[in-house]
Design a protein around this motif. Sequence first.
Motif, PDB file in Angstrom:
ATOM      1  N   LYS A 198       1.039   9.818  -5.386  1.00 21.04           N
ATOM      2  CA  LYS A 198       0.650   8.412  -5.293  1.00 21.04           C
ATOM      3  C   LYS A 198      -0.030   7.930  -6.571  1.00 21.04           C
ATOM      4  O   LYS A 198       0.344   6.899  -7.142  1.00 21.04           O
ATOM      5  CB  LYS A 198      -0.296   8.187  -4.106  1.00 21.04           C
ATOM      6  CG  LYS A 198       0.187   8.727  -2.787  1.00 21.04           C
ATOM      7  CD  LYS A 198      -0.784   8.444  -1.667  1.00 21.04           C
ATOM      8  CE  LYS A 198      -2.163   9.025  -1.898  1.00 21.04           C
ATOM      9  NZ  LYS A 198      -2.154  10.517  -1.994  1.00 21.04           N
ATOM     10  N   SER A 199      -1.040   8.657  -7.015  1.00 19.98           N
ATOM     11  CA  SER A 199      -1.797   8.231  -8.186  1.00 19.98           C
ATOM     12  C   SER A 199      -0.954   8.304  -9.458  1.00 19.98           C
ATOM     13  O   SER A 199      -1.085   7.461 -10.346  1.00 19.98           O
ATOM     14  CB  SER A 199      -3.054   9.093  -8.348  1.00 19.98           C
ATOM     15  OG  SER A 199      -3.930   8.893  -7.253  1.00 19.98           O
ATOM     16  N   THR A 214      -6.113  -3.247 -13.618  1.00 14.94           N
ATOM     17  CA  THR A 214      -6.134  -1.976 -12.892  1.00 14.94           C
ATOM     18  C   THR A 214      -7.533  -1.630 -12.410  1.00 14.94           C
ATOM     19  O   THR A 214      -8.522  -1.882 -13.089  1.00 14.94           O
ATOM     20  CB  THR A 214      -5.622  -0.831 -13.784  1.00 14.94           C
ATOM     21  OG1 THR A 214      -6.483  -0.691 -14.915  1.00 14.94           O
ATOM     22  CG2 THR A 214      -4.204  -1.109 -14.259  1.00 14.94           C
ATOM     23  N   ASP A 262      -6.502   2.154  -7.065  1.00 14.34           N
ATOM     24  CA  ASP A 262      -6.338   3.566  -6.712  1.00 14.34           C
ATOM     25  C   ASP A 262      -7.624   4.123  -6.130  1.00 14.34           C
ATOM     26  O   ASP A 262      -8.481   4.618  -6.853  1.00 14.34           O
ATOM     27  CB  ASP A 262      -5.921   4.380  -7.948  1.00 14.34           C
ATOM     28  CG  ASP A 262      -5.654   5.844  -7.608  1.00 14.34           C
ATOM     29  OD1 ASP A 262      -5.576   6.173  -6.409  1.00 14.34           O
ATOM     30  OD2 ASP A 262      -5.527   6.651  -8.536  1.00 14.34           O
ATOM     31  N   GLU A 263      -7.768   4.050  -4.812  1.00 15.58           N
ATOM     32  CA  GLU A 263      -8.837   4.729  -4.094  1.00 15.58           C
ATOM     33  C   GLU A 263     -10.210   4.524  -4.724  1.00 15.58           C
ATOM     34  O   GLU A 263     -11.028   5.437  -4.816  1.00 15.58           O
ATOM     35  CB  GLU A 263      -8.548   6.232  -4.027  1.00 15.58           C
ATOM     36  CG  GLU A 263      -9.254   6.958  -2.903  1.00 15.58           C
ATOM     37  CD  GLU A 263      -8.823   6.481  -1.527  1.00 15.58           C
ATOM     38  OE1 GLU A 263      -9.590   5.740  -0.895  1.00 15.58           O
ATOM     39  OE2 GLU A 263      -7.720   6.824  -1.097  1.00 15.58           O
ATOM     40  N   LEU A 291      -3.598  -3.325  -9.550  1.00 14.95           N
ATOM     41  CA  LEU A 291      -3.297  -1.965  -9.113  1.00 14.95           C
ATOM     42  C   LEU A 291      -4.607  -1.274  -8.749  1.00 14.95           C
ATOM     43  O   LEU A 291      -5.528  -1.201  -9.567  1.00 14.95           O
ATOM     44  CB  LEU A 291      -2.587  -1.187 -10.227  1.00 14.95           C
ATOM     45  CG  LEU A 291      -1.320  -1.847 -10.813  1.00 14.95           C
ATOM     46  CD1 LEU A 291      -0.726  -0.956 -11.895  1.00 14.95           C
ATOM     47  CD2 LEU A 291      -0.292  -2.131  -9.726  1.00 14.95           C
ATOM     48  N   VAL A 347      -3.259   2.317  -3.605  1.00 14.35           N
ATOM     49  CA  VAL A 347      -3.149   3.696  -3.137  1.00 14.35           C
ATOM     50  C   VAL A 347      -4.439   4.031  -2.416  1.00 14.35           C
ATOM     51  O   VAL A 347      -5.528   3.838  -2.967  1.00 14.35           O
ATOM     52  CB  VAL A 347      -2.914   4.657  -4.313  1.00 14.35           C
ATOM     53  CG1 VAL A 347      -3.193   6.094  -3.896  1.00 14.35           C
ATOM     54  CG2 VAL A 347      -1.496   4.524  -4.837  1.00 14.35           C
ATOM     55  N   SER A 348      -4.334   4.519  -1.174  1.00 13.73           N
ATOM     56  CA  SER A 348      -5.562   4.746  -0.419  1.00 13.73           C
ATOM     57  C   SER A 348      -5.342   5.753   0.698  1.00 13.73           C
ATOM     58  O   SER A 348      -4.245   5.864   1.250  1.00 13.73           O
ATOM     59  CB  SER A 348      -6.071   3.430   0.172  1.00 13.73           C
ATOM     60  OG  SER A 348      -7.273   3.628   0.894  1.00 13.73           O
ATOM     61  N   LEU A 357      -8.424   1.745 -11.537  1.00 12.74           N
ATOM     62  CA  LEU A 357      -8.039   3.153 -11.455  1.00 12.74           C
ATOM     63  C   LEU A 357      -9.246   4.050 -11.716  1.00 12.74           C
ATOM     64  O   LEU A 357      -9.850   4.575 -10.805  1.00 12.74           O
ATOM     65  CB  LEU A 357      -6.912   3.460 -12.442  1.00 12.74           C
ATOM     66  CG  LEU A 357      -5.644   2.582 -12.302  1.00 12.74           C
ATOM     67  CD1 LEU A 357      -4.586   3.007 -13.300  1.00 12.74           C
ATOM     68  CD2 LEU A 357      -5.105   2.657 -10.887  1.00 12.74           C
ATOM     69  N   SER A 361       0.834  -1.199   0.000  1.00  8.58           N
ATOM     70  CA  SER A 361       0.000   0.000   0.000  1.00  8.58           C
ATOM     71  C   SER A 361       0.868   1.249   0.000  1.00  8.58           C
ATOM     72  O   SER A 361       1.956   1.265   0.575  1.00  8.58           O
ATOM     73  CB  SER A 361      -0.925   0.019   1.216  1.00  8.58           C
ATOM     74  OG  SER A 361      -1.909  -0.991   1.119  1.00  8.58           O
ATOM     75  N   LEU A 394       1.103   5.220  -9.564  1.00 10.19           N
ATOM     76  CA  LEU A 394       0.316   4.044  -9.939  1.00 10.19           C
ATOM     77  C   LEU A 394       0.046   4.021 -11.440  1.00 10.19           C
ATOM     78  O   LEU A 394       0.053   2.962 -12.070  1.00 10.19           O
ATOM     79  CB  LEU A 394      -0.992   4.026  -9.151  1.00 10.19           C
ATOM     80  CG  LEU A 394      -1.563   2.624  -8.856  1.00 10.19           C
ATOM     81  CD1 LEU A 394      -0.612   1.845  -7.985  1.00 10.19           C
ATOM     82  CD2 LEU A 394      -2.915   2.736  -8.173  1.00 10.19           C
ATOM     83  N   ARG A 395      -0.192   5.185 -12.031  1.00 11.85           N
ATOM     84  CA  ARG A 395      -0.392   5.251 -13.483  1.00 11.85           C
ATOM     85  C   ARG A 395       0.886   4.865 -14.226  1.00 11.85           C
ATOM     86  O   ARG A 395       0.828   4.247 -15.291  1.00 11.85           O
ATOM     87  CB  ARG A 395      -0.832   6.657 -13.885  1.00 11.85           C
ATOM     88  CG  ARG A 395      -2.236   7.019 -13.436  1.00 11.85           C
ATOM     89  CD  ARG A 395      -2.604   8.437 -13.835  1.00 11.85           C
ATOM     90  NE  ARG A 395      -2.648   8.571 -15.293  1.00 11.85           N
ATOM     91  CZ  ARG A 395      -3.699   8.268 -16.027  1.00 11.85           C
ATOM     92  NH1 ARG A 395      -4.798   7.782 -15.468  1.00 11.85           N
ATOM     93  NH2 ARG A 395      -3.669   8.437 -17.343  1.00 11.85           N
TER      94      ARG A 395
END
Length: 305
Positions: A83-84, A109, A189-190, A187, A220-221, A111, A74, A87-88
């Motif tokens: 963070k984002s 993903t 992302d929130e 992956l 990612v959170s 995302l 995480s 991840l991208r």
Amino acid sequence: MTSPTSSDGSAREPLALRAERVSKRYPMQGRAPRELKTALLHPRETWRAWRDRKAWVWAVRDVTFEVRRGEFFSIVGANGSGKSTLLRLLAGLSRPTTGRIECFGRISTLLELGSGFHPQATGRENVVINGLLWGMTRREIEERLPDIVAFAGLQEFIDQPMRTYSSGMYVRLGFALAAFLDPEILLVDEVLAVGDAKFQEKCYEHIERLRDRGVTIVMVSHDLPAVERFSTRAALMERGRMIAIGDPHEVVGLHLERLAATSPEIRRALEEGIEQRIRESPEALREFEEKLAEKWAAEAEARKE
């Protein structure tokens, strides 16, 4: 091809992801006039604006880390910490300005859920189209379609055009589709905050099942309790840099400490939360005293050095 191993040559689990000195920058847009008349009437201001267009902002700066297969990794941090963007980069949606990213496995993903859906097509048609685009066969999609529809809770609406769907229905179908693609690396992302509380819990239960199956997950959170609940390791990012990697509880604690140092409101909320937990549980008081003693000991040792 032999399985990749950690950079230290240890015999731990093979690597799923590796990032080496990864950085990403974006140009800052100046206020240069778009009209020729304005540029001719104000040449000095126009020149300054064009000069400012050459400025850059670093969203990710010199990030290096590894994630092993089966790990739940995480990434936490304040808004704007990168963070984002990171991840991208891991997902291949953007290329790093410098550095190298290696992925060893099939990536799925979570995302921007539902971003690939066509509003004029039905939910069923969108699932089939997206599954084919992600490399699945028509037979594989048909086999998993009932589970996808049931998980999203859209049995009555799956054959309706997606232009009639609410935003919640969009993201629920997007989550169900991505989560049932049998990924090797996922992956996230929130996006686990979609839907109501019941659907959120269903999302977390599915993520937990994927983790138990050995799927590598990078999340990612801002949901710090979820980070502590699921993660095997965590990282903290600030201003594009990864400043800490380690035990999820320690990383979350460091994140909260640094937030509290910059905001009296956050510090007050944390103190109230600690006091309430101590009142409710004697075990929490002992745990708090032990951690406080460890912190004081570490600070005393640091002063000696």
